[in-house]
Every structure is written in C-alpha cells, then in structure tokens.
Design a protein around this motif. Structure first.
Motif, PDB file in Angstrom:
ATOM      1  N   VAL B  63     -17.115  -5.595   5.467  1.00 27.19           N
ATOM      2  CA  VAL B  63     -17.309  -4.347   6.069  1.00 27.19           C
ATOM      3  C   VAL B  63     -18.411  -3.752   5.599  1.00 27.19           C
ATOM      4  O   VAL B  63     -18.962  -3.652   4.431  1.00 27.19           O
ATOM      5  CB  VAL B  63     -16.169  -3.569   5.358  1.00 27.19           C
ATOM      6  CG1 VAL B  63     -16.220  -2.014   5.843  1.00 27.19           C
ATOM      7  CG2 VAL B  63     -14.776  -4.066   6.206  1.00 27.19           C
ATOM      8  N   ILE B  64     -19.472  -2.988   6.461  1.00 28.32           N
ATOM      9  CA  ILE B  64     -20.411  -2.437   6.107  1.00 28.32           C
ATOM     10  C   ILE B  64     -20.297  -0.716   6.237  1.00 28.32           C
ATOM     11  O   ILE B  64     -19.757  -0.241   7.292  1.00 28.32           O
ATOM     12  CB  ILE B  64     -21.547  -2.847   7.213  1.00 28.32           C
ATOM     13  CG1 ILE B  64     -21.745  -4.118   6.912  1.00 28.32           C
ATOM     14  CG2 ILE B  64     -23.016  -1.901   6.709  1.00 28.32           C
ATOM     15  CD1 ILE B  64     -23.035  -4.782   8.012  1.00 28.32           C
ATOM     16  N   LYS B  65     -20.439  -0.087   5.014  1.00 28.98           N
ATOM     17  CA  LYS B  65     -20.300   1.543   5.110  1.00 28.98           C
ATOM     18  C   LYS B  65     -21.831   2.050   4.926  1.00 28.98           C
ATOM     19  O   LYS B  65     -22.473   1.779   3.815  1.00 28.98           O
ATOM     20  CB  LYS B  65     -19.546   1.781   3.794  1.00 28.98           C
ATOM     21  CG  LYS B  65     -18.022   0.906   3.727  1.00 28.98           C
ATOM     22  CD  LYS B  65     -17.397   1.084   2.372  1.00 28.98           C
ATOM     23  CE  LYS B  65     -16.256   0.396   2.156  1.00 28.98           C
ATOM     24  NZ  LYS B  65     -15.698   0.448   0.824  1.00 28.98           N
ATOM     25  N   ARG B  81     -29.609   0.900  14.058  1.00 29.13           N
ATOM     26  CA  ARG B  81     -29.990  -0.570  14.269  1.00 29.13           C
ATOM     27  C   ARG B  81     -29.377  -1.371  13.452  1.00 29.13           C
ATOM     28  O   ARG B  81     -28.952  -2.555  13.904  1.00 29.13           O
ATOM     29  CB  ARG B  81     -31.589  -0.521  14.065  1.00 29.13           C
ATOM     30  CG  ARG B  81     -32.206  -0.309  15.492  1.00 29.13           C
ATOM     31  CD  ARG B  81     -33.879  -0.975  15.367  1.00 29.13           C
ATOM     32  NE  ARG B  81     -34.571  -0.599  14.302  1.00 29.13           N
ATOM     33  CZ  ARG B  81     -35.034   0.823  14.164  1.00 29.13           C
ATOM     34  NH1 ARG B  81     -35.170   1.542  15.321  1.00 29.13           N
ATOM     35  NH2 ARG B  81     -35.840   1.049  13.000  1.00 29.13           N
ATOM     36  N   GLU B  82     -29.591  -1.321  11.967  1.00 31.17           N
ATOM     37  CA  GLU B  82     -28.831  -2.054  11.108  1.00 31.17           C
ATOM     38  C   GLU B  82     -27.437  -2.458  11.442  1.00 31.17           C
ATOM     39  O   GLU B  82     -26.808  -3.435  11.610  1.00 31.17           O
ATOM     40  CB  GLU B  82     -28.993  -1.453   9.611  1.00 31.17           C
ATOM     41  CG  GLU B  82     -28.455  -2.461   8.621  1.00 31.17           C
ATOM     42  CD  GLU B  82     -27.897  -1.807   7.363  1.00 31.17           C
ATOM     43  OE1 GLU B  82     -27.961  -0.607   7.349  1.00 31.17           O
ATOM     44  OE2 GLU B  82     -27.271  -2.371   6.491  1.00 31.17           O
ATOM     45  N   GLU B  86     -25.547  -5.907  12.849  1.00 33.63           N
ATOM     46  CA  GLU B  86     -24.614  -6.716  11.798  1.00 33.63           C
ATOM     47  C   GLU B  86     -23.236  -6.695  12.417  1.00 33.63           C
ATOM     48  O   GLU B  86     -22.556  -7.545  11.903  1.00 33.63           O
ATOM     49  CB  GLU B  86     -24.674  -6.011  10.502  1.00 33.63           C
ATOM     50  CG  GLU B  86     -26.062  -6.105   9.923  1.00 33.63           C
ATOM     51  CD  GLU B  86     -26.328  -7.226   8.941  1.00 33.63           C
ATOM     52  OE1 GLU B  86     -25.272  -7.828   8.363  1.00 33.63           O
ATOM     53  OE2 GLU B  86     -27.689  -7.506   9.329  1.00 33.63           O
ATOM     54  N   CYS B  87     -22.737  -5.730  13.219  1.00 34.38           N
ATOM     55  CA  CYS B  87     -21.504  -5.239  13.297  1.00 34.38           C
ATOM     56  C   CYS B  87     -20.920  -5.701  14.557  1.00 34.38           C
ATOM     57  O   CYS B  87     -21.561  -5.821  15.887  1.00 34.38           O
ATOM     58  CB  CYS B  87     -20.870  -3.953  13.047  1.00 34.38           C
ATOM     59  SG  CYS B  87     -21.329  -3.343  11.405  1.00 34.38           S
ATOM     60  N   ASP B  88     -19.533  -6.104  14.667  1.00 31.55           N
ATOM     61  CA  ASP B  88     -18.699  -6.505  15.931  1.00 31.55           C
ATOM     62  C   ASP B  88     -18.068  -5.386  16.344  1.00 31.55           C
ATOM     63  O   ASP B  88     -17.723  -5.042  17.499  1.00 31.55           O
ATOM     64  CB  ASP B  88     -17.786  -7.626  15.485  1.00 31.55           C
ATOM     65  CG  ASP B  88     -18.384  -8.801  15.040  1.00 31.55           C
ATOM     66  OD1 ASP B  88     -19.112  -9.635  15.981  1.00 31.55           O
ATOM     67  OD2 ASP B  88     -18.222  -9.354  14.276  1.00 31.55           O
ATOM     68  N   LEU B  89     -17.825  -4.354  15.310  1.00 27.87           N
ATOM     69  CA  LEU B  89     -16.991  -2.854  15.751  1.00 27.87           C
ATOM     70  C   LEU B  89     -17.645  -1.808  14.701  1.00 27.87           C
ATOM     71  O   LEU B  89     -17.771  -2.272  13.552  1.00 27.87           O
ATOM     72  CB  LEU B  89     -15.413  -3.390  15.626  1.00 27.87           C
ATOM     73  CG  LEU B  89     -14.856  -1.988  15.767  1.00 27.87           C
ATOM     74  CD1 LEU B  89     -14.325  -1.641  17.104  1.00 27.87           C
ATOM     75  CD2 LEU B  89     -13.029  -2.434  14.845  1.00 27.87           C
TER      76      LEU B  89
END
Lengths: 354, 96
Positions: B63-65, B81-82, B86-89
């Motif tokens: 998880v990216i916060k 952009r980041e 990086e994320c699927d959702l």
C-alpha cells in the motif's frame, strides 16, 4: 492565429408567453438564484450578443466543477436572466475567462463548504462608461450594473458550472455576496496606482479582476494617524479560524478614500502599506486550535519550516500578496475581505466592440 | 390563453469523457493499492486501517500512502505520476 474552439449553443424550448409561468419553469428546473429572472427570449439574447465581436459559438471557458462549456451565447443567456444591460456582456465574457484561470482554483471555490463568492472589481474607463458604482454604497444595493453583473456571474457559475447549492456547491452557510458582488475601484480618489495598473495593464485599459472572497468586515476607525490605522487594520486581519493563516493567502482590503488619504499623507506608498501590514499581522501559531494547527503544518511547513506554538504565521506568503483597492464614499470606513486561502485573483482585459 | 415564446436553457452540458481505467482488475490479490490523503483530519487513520485490511484479508501486497498539502489544492504532478505508475488501484480522499 489559433482557431477558437467552438461550443454547442444553448438549447431552446417553447414556453407559455407569461411572466409568472416562465418564472415557475426556471424555478422548478433550478435555473435561478431564488430571485425572479428576466425571460431569456430570442430578441433579448440577440440584443446582448450584438455587443460583442466574438461569435456566439466561441468557447470562452469550461466552468468547474461540472466543466460545462461556457459559449458566448450561454454567457449572454445568463446575463439576460440576471437583468443585465446588453452593454455589460463584454465584462461578463472577461470575468468568465478569469474565473476559469487555474490560479483562481474554481474547482475548490465552487465545491467547498466555505462561503466563497466571486467578487468582480472593475477598473479603467469601463467603470464610468457602464456606470459601475465605486463610491457611496458600492457594495450595497442601488446600482443596476453592480447588481446585475455580479448576479450574472453567479448564474454562470451555477448554471454552466453545475454548482447547485446542496449538490455540487457544498457551502455550509454561503453568504449574501453569492447573490451578487461587484464594484469598481474609486480611481479618482486613489492616491496610488489603481489595481489594474499595479497588475501590469495600461491606465486606459478596462479590466475585470475576480477574487475568491469570503465576506466583508467593516473597520470603522476615526484614527487620523497612519501608523495607528495600520495597527488596527492588521489586528482585524488576525483571526485564528482563518483560511489565510492556514494556507497563506491573498487577503484583500478596500480602503475608504479617507483612510487611503491618511496613509498616503503619512508618507506610505501602497507597497509600504502592504509591507507594514504583513509584518504587523503576523500571528502566533498557538492562537489557532490544535486541529487547525495540524492543518497549518500540513499546508505551510514547506514554506515556513518547522511550525512551533510560538512561530509567527504571516497572513500571506509575501507582503505583495496583500491586495488593496480604494473604494467607497466619504466616511471613516474600510473593509477587510478575507480570501478563501488557496486562490489568487485573476485580471482580464475587457474587449468592447468599439 | 397566452401564446408561446421561445426561451433559452441557461445550462450547458458538462464534459463527457469515457471513464475507462487503463488496466482492469479481476481481484485485489497480488495488487498494489495507493491512497491520496486529502489532509483532512483523521483521514490518515482511516487509511491506516484500510491498508491493514487490504493486506491481511484481500492479499494486497503493498500500500502506498501519499498526502496532499490541503483538500483545496490538486495533488502535485509528481505525486500523481508516481502513484499512477506504481499502483493497480488508487483511492483518493474527497471532502470531510
């Protein structure tokens, strides 16, 4: 030359030719502001459109939060609804362009719980030409242009931008300035440069400046001393539950001609007034609530470094962000107009037909 | 009885954009989920709890916060952009 994008024209429909019946339709469809509207007939809209060189289908801007396409024709329709004289249309085209500039941050202004009105300030020859009040009661009732131009911009924001109260317009209370908020600067009694010249326009150019304004706070002071006047103005600007101290903003002052004369007579340039007010209005961070101070830290640590309880918070990033106009008639009054915080005023030239 | 008159509708159609995600998801297992915190009080606590649930119960691997400066400003481009890379959702905070 870049081609001007085209926008779809305004839809037409047939209605009973009866003032009350027409107003019922606009009321039921939520196409008004709560006051009766002037029916936008083909004749009235054509008279309005005759006042601009721009084609009726030109796209002037997309209006957040619904991003409706504001064509010249759509602006003209809303101007008729508001009761504008046709000659006011160029002002509204410029104001519509201005509110859509990203620096104004319309998406946030339209959707916020804060009470933000779009205040229009008119500078240059247009003020006299269109009889826009800059003196006695310039923010009050009684001047047709002030009342209807401000009202038309609100209708544009609501009808084209799609910001209906309680729906996309989430204002907790709103404010009366959301009905109409428009005046001219009293350039004749301004001892300094008028606003549009300060912002890089020629003195003989007509401009509109739009401001994300949160209200009007009267400052009634009989002081005749410039230093003392600056002190009491600065103390009025300081208030803990403020979006300006939270995010750094662009606070506005409407100096009455008498106060402007005292400051100018005391040897202050407009720039020096801003510099002094910026210093005098620094507020200890601990005056804010604990929760609000957390928001200040999120929003302003990058600008101010570590924020401690005794950190002095400036009301704006830079002294020059404090904005000043001179307006009003005789009297010992000036007005503090707090801003939404994350918004900057935008000025556009008004293009008249001739 | 009154005749009729032609009038204008003062509203304008909004922007029509096809809402299509760049990648489709069949489930959360093995995926990366991002949060854009709008800096409203307590949103970070909600994010912390949701992150734990997403990983312990739904098989999310990471998880990216990220947090914006304030709710009333857009997320900065590099953050967008980041998180898009990086994320699927991505779940964004809005309002209070």
């Amino acid at each position: 030359m870049n081609a001007i994008p085209a926008a779809p024209g305004a839809a037409r429909f047939e209605a009973p030719d009866d003032f009350d019946a027409i107003n019922r339709i606009y009321r039921e469809r939520r196409w008004g502001d709560g006051l009766p509207i002037v029916p936008p007939t083909v004749e009235r809209v054509e008279r309005m459109l005759a006042q601009t060189r721009r084609a009726r289908g030109d796209l002037v801007a997309r209006i957040a939060p619904g991003y409706g396409a504001a064509s010249v024709e759509h602006i003209a329709v809303n101007a008729v609804l508001a009761g504008c004289d046709p000659e006011y249309l160029p002002l509204l085209i410029a104001a519509t362009e201005a509110v859509a500039d990203p620096r104004f941050n319309l998406q946030a202004i339209q959707a916020t719980t804060n009470p933000v009105a779009a205040w229009i300030i008119v500078n240059g020859p247009a003020a006299q030409r269109l009889d826009i009040n800059s003196t006695f009661n310039c923010l009050g009732q009684g001047a047709w242009a002030n009342a209807t131009v401000g009202r038309a911009l609100r209708l544009i924001l609501q009808n084209i931008g799609g910001a209906l109260p309680g729906e996309m317009d989430r204002a907790t209370q709103g404010q009366p300035g959301k009905f109409t908020f428009c005046c001219a600067e009293n350039e004749a009694e301004n001892p300094w440069q008028p606003l549009h010249v300060e912002r890089g326009f020629a003195a003989d150019c007509s401009t509109v400046t739009v401001v994300g304004a949160e209200g009007t706070m009267n400052m009634n002071t009989h002081s005749k001393d410039a230093e003392e006047l600056l002190r009491v103005i600065a103390e009025t600007m300081m208030h803990p539950p403020s979006n300006e101290y939270c995010h750094s903003g662009e606070p506005w002052l409407i100096l009455g001609p008498e106060h402007a004369e005292i400051l100018s007579g005391g040897g202050f340039t407009k720039g020096e007034v801003k510099q002094r007010l910026w210093q005098l209005s620094k507020m200890p961070a601990q005056r804010m609530s604990v929760k609000d101070l957390l928001r200040v830290k999120e929003s302003r640590t990058e600008e101010l470094g570590e924020i401690l309880p005794d950190t002095l918070l400036p009301i704006a990033l830079r002294p020059e962000d404090i904005q000043i106009i001179v307006a009003g008639g005789p009297g010992t009054h000036s007005v503090y107009v707090p801003s939404f915080g994350n918004t900057y005023a935008v000025t556009r030239e008004v293009e008249f037909q001739a | 009885m009154a005749g009729t008159v032609t009038l204008f509708d003062p509203t304008a159609p909004g922007r029509v954009e096809s809402a299509q995600t760049s990648r489709s998801m069949s489930g959360l297992a093995g995926g990366v989920v991002g949060f854009i915190d709008n800096a409203k009080p307590n949103f970070n606590h909600l994010v912390d709890d949701l992150a734990e649930l997403l990983m312990s119960r739904y098989g999310v691997v990471r998880v990216i916060k990220r947090r914006k400066k304030a709710a009333s400003v857009p997320a900065p481009e590099p953050m967008l952009r980041e998180i898009a890379d990086e994320c699927d959702l991505v779940i964004t905070g809005s309002g209070d």
